[in-house]
Scaffold this active site. Structure first.
Site, PDB file in Angstrom:
ATOM      1  N   GLY A  80     -19.024 -23.638  -4.990  1.00 51.84           N
ATOM      2  CA  GLY A  80     -18.087 -22.837  -5.781  1.00 51.84           C
ATOM      3  C   GLY A  80     -17.216 -23.715  -6.657  1.00 51.84           C
ATOM      4  O   GLY A  80     -17.435 -24.932  -6.768  1.00 51.84           O
ATOM      5  N   LYS A 119     -12.348 -28.473  -8.876  1.00 51.28           N
ATOM      6  CA  LYS A 119     -12.702 -28.157  -7.499  1.00 51.28           C
ATOM      7  C   LYS A 119     -11.686 -28.822  -6.559  1.00 51.28           C
ATOM      8  O   LYS A 119     -10.899 -29.645  -6.978  1.00 51.28           O
ATOM      9  CB  LYS A 119     -14.118 -28.662  -7.179  1.00 51.28           C
ATOM     10  CG  LYS A 119     -15.172 -27.908  -7.985  1.00 51.28           C
ATOM     11  CD  LYS A 119     -16.599 -28.277  -7.628  1.00 51.28           C
ATOM     12  CE  LYS A 119     -16.853 -28.405  -6.170  1.00 51.28           C
ATOM     13  NZ  LYS A 119     -16.493 -27.223  -5.373  1.00 51.28           N
ATOM     14  N   GLY A 120     -11.750 -28.423  -5.297  1.00 51.47           N
ATOM     15  CA  GLY A 120     -10.864 -29.054  -4.320  1.00 51.47           C
ATOM     16  C   GLY A 120      -9.777 -28.149  -3.787  1.00 51.47           C
ATOM     17  O   GLY A 120      -8.912 -28.593  -3.033  1.00 51.47           O
ATOM     18  N   GLU A 175     -17.612 -33.325  -1.813  1.00 56.57           N
ATOM     19  CA  GLU A 175     -18.370 -32.479  -2.747  1.00 56.57           C
ATOM     20  C   GLU A 175     -18.890 -33.329  -3.906  1.00 56.57           C
ATOM     21  O   GLU A 175     -20.047 -33.194  -4.334  1.00 56.57           O
ATOM     22  CB  GLU A 175     -17.472 -31.358  -3.278  1.00 56.57           C
ATOM     23  CG  GLU A 175     -17.112 -30.339  -2.207  1.00 56.57           C
ATOM     24  CD  GLU A 175     -16.062 -29.327  -2.625  1.00 56.57           C
ATOM     25  OE1 GLU A 175     -15.965 -28.292  -1.969  1.00 56.57           O
ATOM     26  OE2 GLU A 175     -15.320 -29.569  -3.595  1.00 56.57           O
ATOM     27  N   LYS A 233     -12.892 -17.118 -12.179  1.00 56.92           N
ATOM     28  CA  LYS A 233     -12.816 -18.585 -12.241  1.00 56.92           C
ATOM     29  C   LYS A 233     -13.142 -19.139 -13.639  1.00 56.92           C
ATOM     30  O   LYS A 233     -12.936 -20.324 -13.907  1.00 56.92           O
ATOM     31  CB  LYS A 233     -13.793 -19.212 -11.237  1.00 56.92           C
ATOM     32  CG  LYS A 233     -13.689 -18.679  -9.804  1.00 56.92           C
ATOM     33  CD  LYS A 233     -12.414 -19.101  -9.138  1.00 56.92           C
ATOM     34  CE  LYS A 233     -12.328 -18.686  -7.687  1.00 56.92           C
ATOM     35  NZ  LYS A 233     -13.194 -19.395  -6.776  1.00 56.92           N
TER      36      LYS A 233
HETATM   37  C1  5RP Z   1     -13.404 -26.631  -1.951  1.00 55.85           C
HETATM   38  C2  5RP Z   1     -13.803 -26.214  -3.305  1.00 55.85           C
HETATM   39  C3  5RP Z   1     -14.272 -24.805  -3.480  1.00 55.85           C
HETATM   40  O1  5RP Z   1     -15.529 -24.819  -4.076  1.00 55.85           O
HETATM   41  C4  5RP Z   1     -13.315 -24.074  -4.360  1.00 55.85           C
HETATM   42  O2  5RP Z   1     -12.012 -24.196  -3.824  1.00 55.85           O
HETATM   43  C5  5RP Z   1     -13.688 -22.601  -4.502  1.00 55.85           C
HETATM   44  O3  5RP Z   1     -13.499 -21.962  -3.276  1.00 55.85           O
HETATM   45  P1  5RP Z   1     -13.737 -20.411  -3.086  1.00 55.85           P
HETATM   46  O4  5RP Z   1     -15.202 -20.176  -3.199  1.00 55.85           O
HETATM   47  O5  5RP Z   1     -13.192 -20.123  -1.708  1.00 55.85           O
HETATM   48  O6  5RP Z   1     -12.951 -19.684  -4.158  1.00 55.85           O
HETATM   49  O7  5RP Z   1     -13.793 -26.953  -4.255  1.00 55.85           O
HETATM   50  O8  5RP Z   1     -12.911 -27.945  -1.935  1.00 55.85           O
END
Ligand code: 5RP
Length: 222
Positions: free
Chosen positions: A86, A98-99, A107, A125
């Site tokens: 994601g 991300k993160g 990742e 997003k």
């Molecule tokens: C985790 C990430 C995730 O991919 C990002 O936070 C998106 O998360 P979600 O699918 O819960 O919205 O980078 O470190």
């Protein structure tokens, strides 16, 4: 459709994409977060075709193992045809922040080994210019104050993620107030600050394919 239904739809689309493109007997790279969790659940249905997975976090490792999917140490693996994960934000060039879940470093490492990065997210997003979502930066604990000062010099407002320690034993600074018009340049500049492990910009290695969950269905964007 709810946000969870959109996430589930893109997760299933990603599992279908993996089934069509990743060779039988290969190892799949798996990201972290709520959308990645839906992907893990969908991957479980086709697990017999694959040797197993490489996980980008301890949480993902546990969920994969819960489905009976073998999890490999990345150091034992040379080929990962596809990595599915994601994002917190993604722009028109498929650069990402991300993160949000704090797993950015692992990742980025798994993504670096993978042949293809498939980003899965719902349409909330997708942005024109990244930076509304605070940029996570993983930092060696003793460098926290120094990195905070250096990030302020480049125009950000870093805030320590309170009570959070990464799987690597480090801290996260969430940097607010950045308008990210040069994602590749900013990714490189922040990574040059001594004490930074890495930052959550994925621009040097952006996604190859975005599966975007919209009310009208899943859109494939390259
Ligand atoms: C985790 C990430 C995730 O991919 C990002 O936070 C998106 O998360 P979600 O699918 O819960 O919205 O980078 O470190």
């Amino acid at each position: 459709m709810t946000q969870d239904e959109l996430k589930q739809a893109v997760a299933q689309a990603a599992a279908d994409y993996v089934a069509q493109t990743a060779p039988a007997g290969s190892i799949i790279g798996v990201g972290t977060g709520s959308t990645a969790n839906f992907f893990i659940d969908a991957l479980a249905a086709i697990k017999d075709k694959y040797l197993g997975a490489v996980a980008s976090s301890e949480a993902t490792r546990k969920r994969l193992e819960g489905h009976g999917i073998a999890v490999f140490d990345l150091n034992e693996v040379t080929d990962i045809p596809v990595y599915v994960d994601g994002a917190d934000e993604i722009d028109g060039g498929l650069n990402m922040i991300k993160g949000g879940g704090g797993a950015l470093t692992r990742e980025k490492i798994v993504a670096a080994v993978a042949g293809e990065f498939v980003c899965i997210c719902d349409e909330s997003k997708r942005v024109e210019v990244m930076g509304k979502f605070p940029l996570p930066v993983e930092v060696i604990p003793m460098a926290r104050a120094h990195v905070t000062r250096e990030l302020a010099k480049i125009g950000g407002r870093p805030e320590l993620r309170e009570g959070f320690v990464t799987d690597n034993g480090n801290l996260i600074l969430d940097v607010h107030g950045l308008a990210i018009t040069d994602p590749k340049g900013l990714e490189a500049a922040i990574n040059q600050i001594t004490g930074v492990v890495t930052n959550g910009l994925f621009a040097v290695r952006p996604a190859n394919l975005l599966l975007l969950g919209t009310a009208a269905g899943v859109r494939s964007i390259r």
